[in-house]
Scaffold this active site. Structure first.
Site, mmCIF file in Angstrom:
data_model
loop_
_atom_site.group_PDB
_atom_site.id
_atom_site.type_symbol
_atom_site.label_atom_id
_atom_site.label_comp_id
_atom_site.label_asym_id
_atom_site.label_seq_id
_atom_site.Cartn_x
_atom_site.Cartn_y
_atom_site.Cartn_z
ATOM 1 N N SER A 268 0.823 -1.200 0.000
ATOM 2 C CA SER A 268 0.000 0.000 0.000
ATOM 3 C C SER A 268 0.863 1.257 0.000
ATOM 4 O O SER A 268 1.641 1.446 -0.927
ATOM 5 C CB SER A 268 -0.952 -0.054 1.198
ATOM 6 O OG SER A 268 -2.038 0.753 0.925
ATOM 7 N N LYS B 12 4.011 2.151 -2.609
ATOM 8 C CA LYS B 12 4.319 3.353 -3.389
ATOM 9 C C LYS B 12 5.826 3.610 -3.211
ATOM 10 O O LYS B 12 6.540 3.932 -4.153
ATOM 11 C CB LYS B 12 3.498 4.548 -2.883
ATOM 12 C CG LYS B 12 1.966 4.308 -2.870
ATOM 13 C CD LYS B 12 1.206 5.528 -2.344
ATOM 14 C CE LYS B 12 -0.133 5.238 -1.674
ATOM 15 N NZ LYS B 12 -1.209 4.718 -2.449
ATOM 16 N N TRP C 238 -10.578 0.562 -4.192
ATOM 17 C CA TRP C 238 -9.909 1.835 -3.867
ATOM 18 C C TRP C 238 -8.541 1.919 -4.544
ATOM 19 O O TRP C 238 -8.104 2.968 -4.970
ATOM 20 C CB TRP C 238 -9.761 1.881 -2.343
ATOM 21 C CG TRP C 238 -9.211 3.121 -1.726
ATOM 22 C CD1 TRP C 238 -8.032 3.234 -1.046
ATOM 23 C CD2 TRP C 238 -9.824 4.413 -1.681
ATOM 24 N NE1 TRP C 238 -7.871 4.508 -0.583
ATOM 25 C CE2 TRP C 238 -8.948 5.266 -0.957
ATOM 26 C CE3 TRP C 238 -11.011 4.939 -2.186
ATOM 27 C CZ2 TRP C 238 -9.224 6.605 -0.726
ATOM 28 C CZ3 TRP C 238 -11.284 6.285 -1.955
ATOM 29 C CH2 TRP C 238 -10.404 7.096 -1.239
ATOM 30 N N HIS D 85 -7.966 -5.568 1.156
ATOM 31 C CA HIS D 85 -6.710 -4.817 1.137
ATOM 32 C C HIS D 85 -5.784 -5.317 2.253
ATOM 33 O O HIS D 85 -6.069 -5.114 3.435
ATOM 34 C CB HIS D 85 -7.047 -3.339 1.373
ATOM 35 C CG HIS D 85 -5.879 -2.421 1.359
ATOM 36 N ND1 HIS D 85 -5.195 -2.100 0.214
ATOM 37 C CD2 HIS D 85 -5.259 -1.749 2.353
ATOM 38 C CE1 HIS D 85 -4.226 -1.260 0.512
ATOM 39 N NE2 HIS D 85 -4.244 -1.028 1.809
#
Ligand code: GTR
Length: 415
Positions: free
Chosen positions: A246, A250, A337, A388
């Site tokens: 997550s 990044k 999302w 997630h």
């Protein structure tokens, strides 16, 4: 290009305030405008991705030389200036201290704890690295390092607590070393306190609109861990895989793009400003991420709130900068999302650069069904059934992907 304005929603917050003079009651109404996020594939607007194969002089990238000498540095600069900020290159000193080195996991591994200290401009920060090295594997051994954005209990060095988020025993049993550090050692994940870490050493970044912020700091920390791996004779520093989930995913992409010493990158459910294409405006969007997490990216990035089409890059170009090194991206089916389709399309759109190196991507034309990992490919992908998270299923496939690339082992899966 249509911007879908029918997703406007009004959040009305009512606040009652009472004055001190008795019974005066004021009703204050604050209308707050926010754009609801789109989860409907049919409402993804038309978009045109920036042409990563066209150099700023309008000439086409024709070979590896054009890419490496001209276009790649141009793109790296665009990401630094607009999104992740600068990556400080100099430091006054770097020190490594092994603070613990002992047998662990009932003799299957060695636990090595290392304090990495970076000093600059009279200030010092410490990165605490936890590392397990398999005893049976031939040394030096390949390693996975997690940029850990969750609690430290997930990477418990005592192994009293075990977590599928970082299943150290699974990695050791598969012949890999596994390491982790906490993002808070570099930059606390908090908009008020994020500068209370590595940015104390590089305060000039804070006054720059293209200066480093939290996610850049976490990625920069991964590079300092890489500096350590280069000095640990038990670790194969040519086979270091940087992993993040997550917001950490990044950072793992940015670390691998910035630092070509990382041999492989895993980006798990990284979504917006990670592996997913921004222009699709599906799930989380730039305006939303900049509002919720103003301390993650550059000040310049705020210019692209509700203005994705004006970004000079999109996230497929971040993946392309990692070429020809293998990248594995994941999603979870219920994690819209993070835009699973947009993540897959980022990889697909990075293929042109991998092609220059003849690094073979066997990604299908369309996203694979759930729980169908693409392993035998320079860019791998799966969309795990579920929420997630980063799970044992995800790690099992990271290992298969690493086995395929590092050992060129046959017989891993049907793809
Ligand atoms: C969310 C954020 C995502 C992602 C996620 C996480 O709140 O919107 O971009 O980074 O947090 O890190 O789990």
């Amino acid at each position: 290009m249509t911007i879908c304005n029918h997703f406007f929603s009004y959040k009305v917050s009512l606040r009652w305030a009472s004055g001190s003079l008795g019974f005066v009651v004021l009703l204050l109404i604050f209308p707050v405008f926010s754009i609801a996020q789109n989860y409907d594939e049919t409402k993804v607007p038309e978009y045109v991705l920036p042409d990563m194969m066209k150099m700023t002089n309008r000439k086409q990238v024709r070979n590896i030389g054009d890419w490496e000498k001209i276009r790649r540095p141009q793109i790296l600069r665009l990401f630094e200036d607009n999104i992740y900020g600068q990556f400080p290159k100099s430091m006054d000193s770097l020190r490594f201290t092994v603070t613990e080195n002992k047998s662990s996991m009932e003799g299957k591994s060695v636990l090595r704890k290392v304090l990495i200290q970076v000093s600059h401009h009279g200030k010092t920060i410490g990165i605490n690295l936890t590392l397990f090295i398999p005893v049976k594997a031939a040394l030096p051994v390949p390693v996975f390092v997690l940029i850990n954005n969750r609690g430290a209990e997930n990477t418990d060095p005592t192994r009293d607590k075990k977590s599928d988020f970082w299943p150290a025993e699974m990695l050791i049993d598969s012949g890999y070393a596994i390491a982790a550090f906490q993002v808070s050692d570099l930059a606390p994940d908090n908009k008020e306190t994020f500068s209370n870490g590595v940015l104390k050493l590089y305060t000039e970044q804070l006054s720059m609109d293209n200066g480093m912020r939290a996610i850049g700091a976490w990625a920069w920390g991964a590079s300092r861990v890489m500096d350590y791996f280069e000095r640990d004779a038990d670790i194969d520093s040519k086979k270091v895989t940087v992993v993040g989930h997550s917001r950490g995913g990044k950072a793992s992409l940015w670390a691998a793009a910035q630092d070509q010493r990382f041999a492989m990158c895993i980006t798990n459910c990284s979504g917006n400003t990670g592996a997913a294409l921004a222009r699709r405006r599906f799930g989380e969007r730039i305006e939303r991420i900049n509002t919720s997490f103003p301390h993650w990216f550059t000040n310049n990035y705020k210019k692209f709130n509700n203005n994705e089409d004006s970004l000079p890059v999109d996230q497929h170009m971040l993946i392309a900068m990692i070429a020809p090194r293998p990248v594995y991206a994941t999603n979870a089916s219920k994690d819209l999302w993070a835009d699973p389709t947009g993540t897959f399309l980022s990889l697909k759109n990075a293929e042109k650069v991998y092609d220059l190196y003849q690094a073979k991507s066997t990604l299908p034309a369309n996203p694979p069904v759930k729980n169908y990992p693409i392993i035998r490919s320079v860019m791998g992908y799966h969309n795990r059934e579920g929420e997630h998270n980063m799970t044992a299923y995800d790690w099992m496939n990271f290992i298969r992907f690493a086995n395929f690339h590092y050992q060129k082992k046959k017989g891993y899966g049907n793809n």
